[in-house]
Write an enzyme that holds these catalytic residues in place. Structure first.
Site, PDB file in Angstrom:
ATOM      1  N   CYS A   1       1.028  -1.396  -0.092  1.00  0.00           N
ATOM      2  CA  CYS A   1       0.100  -0.166   0.224  1.00  0.00           C
ATOM      3  C   CYS A   1       0.989   1.440   0.010  1.00  0.00           C
ATOM      4  CB  CYS A   1      -1.032  -0.039   1.060  1.00  0.00           C
ATOM      5  SG  CYS A   1      -0.063  -0.530   2.771  1.00  0.00           S
TER       6      CYS A   1
ATOM      7  N   HIS B   1      -3.369   5.982   4.100  1.00  0.00           N
ATOM      8  CA  HIS B   1      -1.833   6.406   4.603  1.00  0.00           C
ATOM      9  C   HIS B   1      -1.437   7.707   3.881  1.00  0.00           C
ATOM     10  CE1 HIS B   1      -1.645   2.578   5.583  1.00  0.00           C
ATOM     11  NE2 HIS B   1      -1.086   1.813   4.831  1.00  0.00           N
TER      12      HIS B   1
END
Lengths: 340, 340
Positions: free
Chosen positions: B132, B245
């Protein structure tokens, strides 16, 4: 044996988070306080605060507050420093100012005792203590700078809400409780929720696209090391942590330094505690650093992406070393150097 | 008009956070699903999950689960991928694998469609989707790389707990509630509290002092750009945020690029949404990015500390573009290229 000299000490902003911490640290470190004069806004007038087993009464901060004081800690915000610091100096006190007001004034030493205590010599009544995010970084950079020189620093901060003062802390407390209860989150100090969120925004934005907080890290580092040649590239981010700032620091040194050598240098340096044993899951975290004095350093590792690259992670309590402790250490250094 | 071709699709790990998101995104983007086979551990056997207005029953993931499937999304963790991906390929399915198991295998394309879709050509049955933290970074770096080349990247991450799966999310939920109530915080998944704290520790530590998460960002970036010369220096940090994130990215480009040019390039690039108007307090935050598809970029500014330096802030939902969305986009690209 001669009685130890004591000092008449004032704290302007005595009821705020930093002023409260200054009072606590003066007591803890047995700074030779004779009189202690607590000064704050009219709102706190008459409030009783504990000190050395007794209680001291808060008086209202004004231009005539300083007669007879040897030393005044200012932690009442930039506007109050601008208004009242000159009066304190005129009354004969030495001022240790926490605000950014005088930091870049060439006549004012900007001091982190582990780094540039000698800058105190010849002060003219005002000493500035740097921004919290700068202090812990320069303490960690100092032994590296002395040993191998520093070409450039890229730093990303993870700064706690206590750096914003009580309203920042209240936002995180209130919003966390609201989110846990499944209620809508309300805003007050920050423009967006800080609970379970991040804001890449500390202090106001400059035309360059950098924030003032980021620019402070550049300018203050140059002034503290008296070296404009250090390349500085900061990104400052507010995180949902109550106390202690963390920083991911990437350094390019002038001469080679292995991570083992860096670890040794840092461990031997004043004010630093190395917590760096990944195999045992030992690394600094803000919860562990809260309420403690050292600048914690861990995750020390070479950075092979550049010549003489080094990465580390640096955590320290922004209310203590980042503010109140640094100010009291400046006072201790003034006493040691007989500059008070 | 010929009927659109449909595909028999499996999801291994269908009840996990990523598998659930894959199911939702297949529906949202109207991927031409004929059969949908939901596969999970025995614990979830018989569970009914909604899809396209009906319900699908979860079957137990095993070596004989794949007969008749054209495509299987694997999001059941590294051990399950290792055990069952070969069986899926042997049964004739193409696998899009979310785990790190096959990512660095030279025979397996590692794909972010905005960056290296052409790597899909000639695949041998397995396509890996990157970590990710890598995906959102390479999407943002791609237009810069193409325009002016990239010498070096220093990246500090601020990664949400959903990247750790349900146990990470549960730790933050439970600990936040405990802290708000004034109770002691209990540990489960993370070795230290994550509520109101930061952990400079994602995945396990390597002898180099870097974590596997950090090493993935280096190795995967090199593979995706097919360019080992890009200098990569990552620090990965877990933060008390539920989803999305964030990354502070410092780039040294090979040729000059102003921040205005960078803003223009990024705004025109696929998959990116620029949110960058500091005067209006517009910058990406993880709360705003949660549940959304784009890679958000803001705080774009030149870095004068190095030749051709640039800083920016990059936020994306790690369950969507960082995992499930990227996997579904790979599937779409396979269809477009007639590789399924």
């Amino acid at each position: 044996m001669a009685a130890e000299r004591t000092f008449a000490v004032g704290i302007a902003g005595a009821t705020g988070v930093v002023g409260t911490t200054v009072r606590g640290i003066l007591e803890e470190r047995r700074f030779p306080v004779g009189e202690l004069r607590l000064l704050a806004s009219a709102r706190s007038h008459g409030k009783q605060l504990p000190f050395q087993g007794g209680a001291r009464t808060v008086a209202v901060l004004g231009r005539d507050s300083f007669a007879g004081l040897d030393l005044v800690f200012f932690a009442a915000g930039g506007a109050a420093s601008k208004e009242f610091v000159p009066a304190a100096v005129a009354a004969g006190a030495t001022v240790i100012d926490k605000s950014s007001t005088f930091r870049m004034d060439p006549a004012v030493p900007l001091v982190v005792p582990e780094v540039n205590a000698a800058a105190l010599d010849g002060h003219k009544g005002i000493i500035a203590t740097p921004n919290c995010s700068t202090i812990q970084m320069v303490v960690a950079l100092k032994p590296i700078y002395d040993a191998v020189g520093i070409e450039r620093v890229v730093v990303s901060t993870y700064q706690s809400v206590s750096g914003s003062g009580q309203r920042g802390v209240s936002d995180l407390e209130r919003q966390s409780a609201q989110a846990v209860a499944g209620d809508d989150v309300t805003l007050d100090f920050y423009p967006y929720p800080i609970a379970f969120n991040l804001l890449p925004h500390i202090d106001s934005f400059l035309p360059s696209g950098y924030t003032k907080e980021e620019q402070k890290m550049v300018d203050e580092t140059h002034k503290i090391f008296a070296d404009q040649s250090i390349g500085m590239s900061p990104t400052c981010v507010r995180v949902p942590v109550y106390a202690a700032h963390s920083e991911a620091i990437n350094v390019q040194t002038k001469r080679p330094l292995t991570s083992a050598q860096a670890r040794e240098l840092l461990a031997a340096a004043p004010g630093i505690e190395v917590v760096d044993d990944p195999a045992q899951l030992l690394y600094p975290t803000p919860l562990q650093a809260t309420g403690r004095d050292p600048v914690y350093v861990g995750r020390i590792r070479e950075d092979p992406s550049v010549r003489n690259g080094l990465n580390f992670w640096c955590v320290s309590d922004n209310l203590r070393k980042g503010a109140a402790l640094n100010a009291v250490q400046i006072a201790e250094e003034l006493v040691r150097r007989e500059l008070l």
